[in-house]
Scaffold this motif. Sequence first.
Motif, PDB file in Angstrom:
ATOM      1  N   TYR A 253     -12.752 101.601  87.013  1.00 11.42           N
ATOM      2  CA  TYR A 253     -13.211 101.913  86.018  1.00 11.42           C
ATOM      3  C   TYR A 253     -14.371 103.068  85.908  1.00 11.42           C
ATOM      4  CZ  TYR A 253      -9.335  99.075  83.970  1.00 11.42           C
ATOM      5  OH  TYR A 253      -8.283  98.513  83.678  1.00 11.42           O
TER       6      TYR A 253
ATOM      7  N   ARG B  21     -14.499 106.746  84.024  1.00 17.05           N
ATOM      8  CA  ARG B  21     -15.457 107.201  83.273  1.00 17.05           C
ATOM      9  C   ARG B  21     -16.319 108.227  83.704  1.00 17.05           C
ATOM     10  NH1 ARG B  21     -15.972 101.499  82.797  1.00 17.05           N
ATOM     11  NH2 ARG B  21     -18.016 101.407  84.162  1.00 17.05           N
TER      12      ARG B  21
ATOM     13  N   ASN C  22      -9.393 104.586  80.439  1.00 15.87           N
ATOM     14  CA  ASN C  22     -10.699 104.569  79.235  1.00 15.87           C
ATOM     15  C   ASN C  22     -10.205 104.041  78.004  1.00 15.87           C
ATOM     16  OD1 ASN C  22     -12.790 105.538  81.011  1.00 15.87           O
ATOM     17  ND2 ASN C  22     -11.755 107.812  80.904  1.00 15.87           N
TER      18      ASN C  22
END
Length: 231
Positions: free
Chosen positions: A40, A44, A86
């Motif tokens: 993650y 990002r 996201n």
Amino acid sequence: MAAIRTIIFMLIFYGLTVPWVVAALIGAALGKRPMHGVIYAWVRFHRWCARWILGITVRIEGDIPAGQYLFAAKHQAMFETLDFLNLLDTPAPVLKKELTDIPGWGWLAIRYGGIAVDRSGGAKTMRAMLKRTRAILATGRSIVIFPEGTRVSPGERPPLQAGFAGLYKIFDLPVVPIAIDSGHVWPRDSWIKRPGVVTYRFFAPIPTGLPREEIETRVHRLINDLEMGGD
């Protein structure tokens, strides 16, 4: 200028993806949670690079529903493949088996929850895919699928692949169609990325139990809504 930005993006994002994959592999040895944390952070970082290097921003239209769904999306660029991580809550993506053959990255994609589709495989391969999908759904996660089966250029609207209706029927999941217009800034036929806005248009969930022809017609129309000038 767009070409220069793209070169800088490729050097920074892809260059740093290698150590990020290594970090994710180390995280996987410690458990799914550390691995997910690294993944993650990577997506990002991808969004950050797209925004501040390429000048690509994101606009969300409609509501992203909470709960377990079969998210069916238009596919015009690699951008949304990563960016869905996201937007959604730990979605499990349906992806081409060839992607899982990429050293390191492919193993992580499967470990994360990717559902590999081998179009050349037979009934045994299909049963294995359905078994994996059932196991992932049992954890409460949603599935993301590109029902047209491939990445297309703006204006192209190929028919849906048979696998989409199969998942809808077998697993009795409501469908959330998503129209996306990323191909205008991230073109399939060029390595140069352009500044602009990627729009995600989320539609209200379509209930379970519809006939195959109806669910395919509705989803095909909605995921192409941005292409057809829908409001």
